[in-house]
Design a protein around this motif. Structure first.
Motif, PDB file in Angstrom:
ATOM      1  N   UNK A   1       0.920  -1.121  -0.082  1.00  0.00           N
ATOM      2  CA  UNK A   1       0.708  -0.164  -0.393  1.00  0.00           C
ATOM      3  C   UNK A   1       0.490   1.196  -0.081  1.00  0.00           C
ATOM      4  N   UNK A   2       2.094   1.034  -0.151  1.00  0.00           N
ATOM      5  CA  UNK A   2       3.496   2.159  -0.092  1.00  0.00           C
ATOM      6  C   UNK A   2       4.170   2.452  -1.374  1.00  0.00           C
ATOM      7  N   UNK A   3       4.141   3.331  -1.686  1.00  0.00           N
ATOM      8  CA  UNK A   3       4.499   3.734  -3.264  1.00  0.00           C
ATOM      9  C   UNK A   3       5.819   2.850  -2.849  1.00  0.00           C
ATOM     10  N   UNK A   4       6.566   3.638  -1.465  1.00  0.00           N
ATOM     11  CA  UNK A   4       8.071   3.137  -1.761  1.00  0.00           C
ATOM     12  C   UNK A   4       8.679   1.705  -2.607  1.00  0.00           C
ATOM     13  N   UNK A   5       7.840   0.512  -1.931  1.00  0.00           N
ATOM     14  CA  UNK A   5       7.782  -0.555  -2.769  1.00  0.00           C
ATOM     15  C   UNK A   5       7.634  -0.751  -3.832  1.00  0.00           C
ATOM     16  N   UNK A   6       6.635  -0.179  -4.180  1.00  0.00           N
ATOM     17  CA  UNK A   6       6.639   0.386  -6.146  1.00  0.00           C
ATOM     18  C   UNK A   6       7.461   0.696  -6.242  1.00  0.00           C
ATOM     19  N   UNK A   7       8.294   1.916  -5.911  1.00  0.00           N
ATOM     20  CA  UNK A   7       9.912   2.553  -6.050  1.00  0.00           C
ATOM     21  C   UNK A   7      10.525   1.686  -5.791  1.00  0.00           C
ATOM     22  N   UNK A   8      10.895   0.567  -5.650  1.00  0.00           N
ATOM     23  CA  UNK A   8      11.845  -0.140  -5.288  1.00  0.00           C
ATOM     24  C   UNK A   8      12.034  -0.977  -6.624  1.00  0.00           C
ATOM     25  N   UNK A   9      11.036  -1.536  -6.761  1.00  0.00           N
ATOM     26  CA  UNK A   9      10.343  -2.613  -7.588  1.00  0.00           C
ATOM     27  C   UNK A   9      10.156  -1.903  -9.337  1.00  0.00           C
ATOM     28  N   UNK A  10      10.513  -1.037  -9.407  1.00  0.00           N
ATOM     29  CA  UNK A  10      10.394  -0.085 -10.559  1.00  0.00           C
ATOM     30  C   UNK A  10      11.742   0.021 -10.882  1.00  0.00           C
ATOM     31  N   UNK A  11      12.585   0.283  -9.688  1.00  0.00           N
ATOM     32  CA  UNK A  11      14.252   0.092 -10.124  1.00  0.00           C
ATOM     33  C   UNK A  11      14.779  -1.303 -10.584  1.00  0.00           C
ATOM     34  N   UNK A  12      14.449  -2.430  -9.846  1.00  0.00           N
ATOM     35  CA  UNK A  12      15.033  -3.280 -10.577  1.00  0.00           C
ATOM     36  C   UNK A  12      14.043  -3.683 -11.348  1.00  0.00           C
ATOM     37  N   UNK A  13      12.997  -3.368 -11.903  1.00  0.00           N
ATOM     38  CA  UNK A  13      12.476  -3.950 -13.087  1.00  0.00           C
ATOM     39  C   UNK A  13      13.174  -3.386 -14.050  1.00  0.00           C
ATOM     40  N   UNK A  14      14.159  -2.181 -14.137  1.00  0.00           N
ATOM     41  CA  UNK A  14      14.343  -1.106 -14.667  1.00  0.00           C
ATOM     42  C   UNK A  14      16.088  -1.032 -14.848  1.00  0.00           C
ATOM     43  N   UNK A  15      16.738  -1.764 -13.635  1.00  0.00           N
ATOM     44  CA  UNK A  15      18.243  -1.485 -13.524  1.00  0.00           C
ATOM     45  C   UNK A  15      18.700  -3.423 -13.515  1.00  0.00           C
ATOM     46  N   UNK A  16      17.419  -4.170 -13.396  1.00  0.00           N
ATOM     47  CA  UNK A  16      18.560  -4.864 -12.854  1.00  0.00           C
ATOM     48  C   UNK A  16      19.297  -5.775 -14.457  1.00  0.00           C
ATOM     49  N   UNK A  17      20.148  -6.770 -14.495  1.00  0.00           N
ATOM     50  CA  UNK A  17      21.045  -6.997 -15.386  1.00  0.00           C
ATOM     51  C   UNK A  17      21.448  -8.599 -15.285  1.00  0.00           C
ATOM     52  N   UNK A  18      21.671  -9.178 -16.207  1.00  0.00           N
ATOM     53  CA  UNK A  18      22.323 -10.571 -16.047  1.00  0.00           C
ATOM     54  C   UNK A  18      23.658 -11.158 -17.119  1.00  0.00           C
ATOM     55  N   UNK A  19      24.231 -11.816 -16.553  1.00  0.00           N
ATOM     56  CA  UNK A  19      25.067 -11.495 -17.089  1.00  0.00           C
ATOM     57  C   UNK A  19      24.844 -13.078 -18.292  1.00  0.00           C
ATOM     58  N   UNK A  20      24.989 -13.459 -19.613  1.00  0.00           N
ATOM     59  CA  UNK A  20      25.701 -14.326 -20.302  1.00  0.00           C
ATOM     60  C   UNK A  20      26.498 -14.863 -20.058  1.00  0.00           C
ATOM     61  N   UNK A  21      26.677 -16.009 -20.868  1.00  0.00           N
ATOM     62  CA  UNK A  21      28.023 -16.925 -20.854  1.00  0.00           C
ATOM     63  C   UNK A  21      28.698 -16.644 -21.773  1.00  0.00           C
ATOM     64  N   UNK A  22      28.398 -15.335 -23.181  1.00  0.00           N
ATOM     65  CA  UNK A  22      29.548 -15.663 -23.717  1.00  0.00           C
ATOM     66  C   UNK A  22      30.008 -13.597 -23.443  1.00  0.00           C
ATOM     67  N   UNK A  23      29.295 -13.592 -22.372  1.00  0.00           N
ATOM     68  CA  UNK A  23      30.075 -12.702 -22.148  1.00  0.00           C
ATOM     69  C   UNK A  23      29.011 -10.888 -21.845  1.00  0.00           C
ATOM     70  N   UNK A  24      27.860 -10.861 -22.792  1.00  0.00           N
ATOM     71  CA  UNK A  24      26.928  -9.995 -21.834  1.00  0.00           C
ATOM     72  C   UNK A  24      26.412  -9.446 -21.573  1.00  0.00           C
ATOM     73  N   UNK A  25      25.216  -8.652 -21.519  1.00  0.00           N
ATOM     74  CA  UNK A  25      24.458  -8.721 -20.419  1.00  0.00           C
ATOM     75  C   UNK A  25      23.077  -8.408 -21.064  1.00  0.00           C
ATOM     76  N   UNK A  26      22.127  -9.069 -19.794  1.00  0.00           N
ATOM     77  CA  UNK A  26      20.730  -8.559 -20.878  1.00  0.00           C
ATOM     78  C   UNK A  26      19.859  -8.397 -19.725  1.00  0.00           C
ATOM     79  N   UNK A  27      18.926  -8.223 -20.057  1.00  0.00           N
ATOM     80  CA  UNK A  27      17.677  -6.787 -18.881  1.00  0.00           C
ATOM     81  C   UNK A  27      16.584  -7.548 -19.013  1.00  0.00           C
ATOM     82  N   UNK A  28      15.922  -7.804 -18.334  1.00  0.00           N
ATOM     83  CA  UNK A  28      14.707  -8.743 -18.001  1.00  0.00           C
ATOM     84  C   UNK A  28      13.450  -7.848 -19.017  1.00  0.00           C
TER      85      UNK A  28
END
Length: 689
Positions: free
Chosen positions: A446-473
């Motif tokens: 019910x608090x906006x701060x929780x959704x702000x953190x979720x937004x930051x996660x979906x916007x910035x989370x990067x995962x490194x592929x075996x080839x060395x490149x990074x991908x986002x969701x």
């Protein structure tokens, strides 16, 4: 000269009686528990009891009654067998609320006929024979609008009795106490308006001391409403007794021939049943029923973890007697062996009779034994996944890293009362899946701060592929069910450019995994949006069927599901938290995936990721070139001397009661040789599925 001189004394006496009676509605009685009210006032009527007499509660019934009359406990769910006196407790509770507490009540029975029969055979004899009820129910012998089969109007309160099949029977009622008797005999969805316990609970809104009592003998596993409520309870209790030899507490358990404790049987040389005893799990003392009855008075109810006691007085304490705050939602389970009116020998005889029939292919008697004697739900035709089997097939690849054939990241989100959970899955050609990440964001949705953190996660989370490149969701589906739909709608509307979808699961008559959509509006943070996002409907049964079929793929390749060995045991338990149960109804056969434990967020997140496959049309032939492009983007760019991977960081699946930070792994260049058990130049890398 007295003002009353010349007045007839009999008139004065009549005036006094009427004043006392009229003012009694405003009198405050000294508070007593349900147990002691019943000891002083309750009576067993001839129509509904083997013996007509005053009532003394059995030892295990006292705590049940105390919890029902405890205002700090809002929800009480009683999963029970037959012959444990639940109906008598319910009748006493009705009288207690009417005469002592003056609270408005409603009792729902499964059908209108059940409600009418309950009033005639149970309620009206109680109102007749419990003398104290006459002081609050002057119409008990009269044909009157205040004394009907559907309602009893007391002084200061009212009781309504309804059948549970019609949605109208839950409307236009404002009450303090809601009771549902034999909940498993109700329809799971009352005229498409919701579950009966949900509809009854809505009638309590606004009550000062709301109370919902649900009691039932469970029926079919996966479809049992009382099982579902019991599993959702904050604490679940069973009666324990002291061993006559070692004095340790333990419950009465059915056990089994391979169990080192529980009920065991004595037979003669011909195989005839001679006796029954219960082996103590601590010292293996063979307790007879007579021994049990001698120690039952000192019994106590104990929760599943063994660290909370529920006493006869309704107090919640530690094992050393220190008081604890009462849970808001309490589940109680009791079965026939605790009843002093049923012999253990007769229970054993019933079992062996049912077992003999089951060996002949007829399981009707065994089903009745499990339901009505043990108080368990019957496991009919079910399909289940075992958590230990899933964990045993886990592979040694690190989380938050994309293996070679993983080309795309999809995310499913689940909304809980104190957190958001996101499961990130990697997808390869042919529907191959990998567990990539599980992220938990603690806080009130019910608090906006929780959704702000979720937004930051979906916007910035990067995962490194075996080839060395990074991908986002690439895309996210987040559940809008629960208590915060407007927050989810606002979140999805804001992040539609990131392909964030608001979804809602439904099971029943499903056409496809992607089961239609509707445009929704929302109110959030003072903003009203009439033309909000699209709400997508997910056929959860079909989505879970698709995932289950992939679990049955035995070798890595198209359709195979890869689990990381870094996932916690709790993660695997949640992944295996549901069974697909089948039951036969008048309309035919009905089957659905149903939770068998309280926590199943991991499975829900996975289900919404599967829906994304369907929504994005990933397996259409016209997507072939698109998959080719994805593969081109992840061709190895590192040389053979890249820095090796650091030690992996285990993932922790959320414990809702104890927030824990989720570790993150920084982006890094990875050598392809270190992310697979195969050599770099294997044919598997270059394969085109």
């Amino acid at each position: 000269m007295s003002l009353l001189s010349g007045v007839d004394p009999t008139q004065l006496q009549a005036v006094e009686r009427h004043l006392v009676r009229g003012l009694s509605a405003f009198a405050a009685q000294e508070p007593v528990t349900l147990e002691w009210w019943a000891r002083d006032n309750f009576y067993l009527s001839a129509e509904s009891s083997y013996v007509e007499q005053s009532w003394t509660p059995w030892p295990f019934q006292r705590a049940m009654m105390a919890v029902m009359s405890n205002d700090d406990v809002r929800f009480v769910d009683i999963k029970k067998s037959a012959r444990v006196g639940y109906t008598k407790i319910l009748l006493a509770f009705i009288g207690y609320n009417a005469e002592h507490r003056r609270r408005n009540q409603a009792l729902w029975q499964p059908t209108d006929d059940d409600a009418e029969d309950f009033v005639k055979s149970e309620l009206e004899p109680m109102l007749r024979d419990v003398e104290v009820m006459r002081s609050v129910f002057p119409s008990y012998l009269h044909r009157h609008k205040d004394n009907t089969l559907q309602q009893k109007k007391f002084i200061g309160s009212m009781l309504r009795v309804r059948g549970g099949k019609a949605a109208k029977n839950y409307r236009r009622i404002s009450i303090d106490v809601a009771m549902l008797d034999e909940l498993d005999a109700f329809d799971n969805d009352v005229e498409k308006e919701g579950a009966p316990d949900f509809l009854a609970g809505k009638r309590l809104e606004g009550a000062t001391f709301p109370k919902l009592i649900a009691g039932s003998t469970p029926k079919l596993k996966g479809f049992s409403l009382i099982d579902r409520r019991f599993d959702q309870a904050d604490e679940r209790f069973t009666p324990h007794v002291h061993c006559p030899q070692c004095e340790e507490l333990h419950p009465l358990t059915w056990g089994g021939k391979d169990e080192p404790h529980g009920f065991k049987f004595e037979r003669d040389e011909a195989g005839a049943l001679l006796g029954v005893y219960h082996l103590c799990p601590h010292c293996a003392f063979p307790m007879r029923q007579g021994d049990f009855l001698n120690v039952a008075e000192r019994g106590v109810w104990v929760n599943e973890r063994g660290d909370i006691w529920l006493t006869d007085e309704g107090r919640f304490t530690t094992t050393t007697g220190e008081p604890l705050q009462a849970p808001l939602h309490v589940g109680l389970h009791v079965w026939t062996a605790y009843s002093p009116t049923v012999t253990w020998l007769s229970i054993a005889q019933d079992f062996f009779a049912a077992y003999a029939k089951q060996q002949e292919g007829d399981d009707a008697l065994m089903k009745a034994f499990v339901n009505t004697t043990l108080g368990w739900a019957w496991e009919g035709e079910i399909e289940r996944t075992d958590a230990e089997e899933l964990q045993a097939r886990a592979e040694p690849f690190p989380l938050r890293h994309m293996p070679r054939d993983c080309l795309l990241l999809l995310c499913g989100g689940d909304t809980q009362g104190n957190r958001l959970e996101f499961g990130v899955w990697g997808v390869g050609r042919g529907g191959q899946l990998w567990t990539i990440d599980h992220r938990v964001i603690f806080g009130n949705p019910a608090q906006q701060a929780v959704w702000d953190e979720a937004e930051e996660f979906l916007r910035t989370a990067e995962y490194t592929h075996a080839c060395g490149r990074t991908q986002r969701i690439y895309a996210t589906a987040i559940d809008s069910g629960g208590h915060h739909p407007d927050a989810v709608y606002a979140f999805a509307h804001k992040l539609k450019a990131l392909r964030v979808f608001a979804v809602k699961g439904a099971s029943g008559q499903e056409r496809a995994i992607d089961n239609g959509n509707t445009r929704v509006g929302y109110k959030w943070n003072g903003k009203t949006e009439r033309n909000g996002p699209v709400l997508w409907h997910v056929s959860t049964n079909l989505a879970k069927d698709r995932f289950q079929s992939r679990l049955e793929v035995a070798t890595p390749g198209p359709g195979y599901v890869h689990f990381s060995s870094e996932l916690s045991p709790e993660w695997f338990k949640q992944m295996a938290a549901e069974v697909r149960a089948t039951r036969r109804t008048k309309a035919g056969t009905e089957s659905r995936w149903t939770p068998i434990r309280k926590r199943n967020e991991v499975k829900d997140c996975c289900t919404y990721a599967i829906w994304l496959e369907e929504r994005l049309d990933l397996w259409s032939p016209r997507k072939t070139k698109w998959w080719d492009q994805l593969e081109e983007q992840v061709q190895p760019e590192n040389d053979l001397f890249s820095t090796p991977l650091p030690a992996p960081v285990p993932v922790v699946v959320a414990d809702s009661a104890k927030p824990a930070p989720v570790a993150s792994v920084p982006a890094r260049n990875l050598d392809s040789r270190e992310t697979s058990q195969e050599d770099f130049g294997s044919s598997r890398w270059s394969a085109r599925l």
